[in-house]
Design a protein around this motif. Structure first.
Motif, PDB file in Angstrom:
ATOM      1  N   UNK A 146     126.418  57.509  29.138  1.00 43.49           N
ATOM      2  CA  UNK A 146     124.997  57.149  29.127  1.00 43.49           C
ATOM      3  C   UNK A 146     124.822  55.658  28.873  1.00 43.49           C
ATOM      4  N   UNK A 147     125.571  55.124  27.921  1.00 40.41           N
ATOM      5  CA  UNK A 147     125.481  53.691  27.613  1.00 40.41           C
ATOM      6  C   UNK A 147     125.919  52.849  28.812  1.00 40.41           C
ATOM      7  N   UNK A 148     127.028  53.237  29.456  1.00 41.55           N
ATOM      8  CA  UNK A 148     127.527  52.494  30.619  1.00 41.55           C
ATOM      9  C   UNK A 148     126.517  52.546  31.760  1.00 41.55           C
ATOM     10  N   UNK A 149     125.916  53.723  31.994  1.00 43.53           N
ATOM     11  CA  UNK A 149     124.915  53.866  33.062  1.00 43.53           C
ATOM     12  C   UNK A 149     123.700  52.971  32.805  1.00 43.53           C
ATOM     13  N   UNK A 150     123.411  52.738  31.525  1.00 42.91           N
ATOM     14  CA  UNK A 150     122.265  51.901  31.169  1.00 42.91           C
ATOM     15  C   UNK A 150     122.649  50.424  31.066  1.00 42.91           C
ATOM     16  N   UNK A 151     123.936  50.112  31.267  1.00 41.47           N
ATOM     17  CA  UNK A 151     124.379  48.719  31.181  1.00 41.47           C
ATOM     18  C   UNK A 151     124.485  48.212  29.754  1.00 41.47           C
ATOM     19  N   UNK A 152     124.680  49.122  28.810  1.00 38.08           N
ATOM     20  CA  UNK A 152     124.781  48.773  27.392  1.00 38.08           C
ATOM     21  C   UNK A 152     126.245  48.877  26.968  1.00 38.08           C
ATOM     22  N   UNK A 153     126.636  48.056  26.013  1.00 38.29           N
ATOM     23  CA  UNK A 153     128.017  48.110  25.525  1.00 38.29           C
ATOM     24  C   UNK A 153     128.357  49.528  25.079  1.00 38.29           C
TER      25      UNK A 153
END
Length: 172
Positions: A146-153
């Motif tokens: 989920x974090x990667x999909x949102x461009x978050x570390x």
């Protein structure tokens, strides 16, 4: 069976054809308005006189002991309000009076619950709750996707800061 919609002026009941121009009147405040602003349809001719009938008014809030902590909003004619100024003209008072800052938006209104799977693991300055830490530990792959999909570390359990923050075991 078909349906046919007809439009009429809310003021006069006059039939409005699809080609007629319609004026929308939004009533923001009225003594009989009980559930917030409403919209009325009218012909442009019907609303022409609204500007002519408009009053010069002052809208004030009174903050005193009578409001039980809430300000009272009062509308009065501008001339009635102006007459209250006896030491200097109201126009002068209004030009030199202290400016009121708009109230700050309440921070709690949009509070994010990091103890849910949709927000767990997102960077934030607050304290990590046990619920958020548990979700991150138990569902790390889902959280990181989920974090990667949102461009978050992403959360790295081998990073000492992340390990301490989310309760991952450290190799000492």
């Amino acid at each position: 069976m078909g349906k046919k919609t007809i439009h009429v002026s809310d003021f006069s009941g006059q039939l409005l054809s699809p080609d007629d121009e319609v004026a929308k009147v939004v009533v923001l405040e009225h003594p009989d308005l009980v559930a917030g602003p409403v919209q009325l349809d009218a012909t442009p001719l019907e609303v022409e006189s609204i500007d002519d009938a408009a009053l010069d008014v002052a809208v004030v809030e009174i903050h005193d002991r009578h409001g039980n902590g809430e300000p009272r909003r009062v509308v009065l004619t501008a001339s009635e309000f102006d007459a209250m100024a006896t030491d200097a003209p109201m126009a002068q008072l209004l030009r030199t009076a202290e400016r009121v800052k708009p109230p700050k938006a309440r921070r709690g209104a949009e509070k994010v619950d990091y103890g849910t799977i949709e927000h767990a693991g997102k960077p934030h300055r607050g304290r990590v709750t046990e619920e958020e830490a548990r979700l991150v530990r138990e569902r790390l792959d889902e959280v990181n996707k989920r974090l990667a999909d949102a461009g978050i570390r992403q959360v790295d359990p081998t990073d000492p800061e992340h390990a301490a923050r989310y309760g991952f075991p450290t190799a000492d």
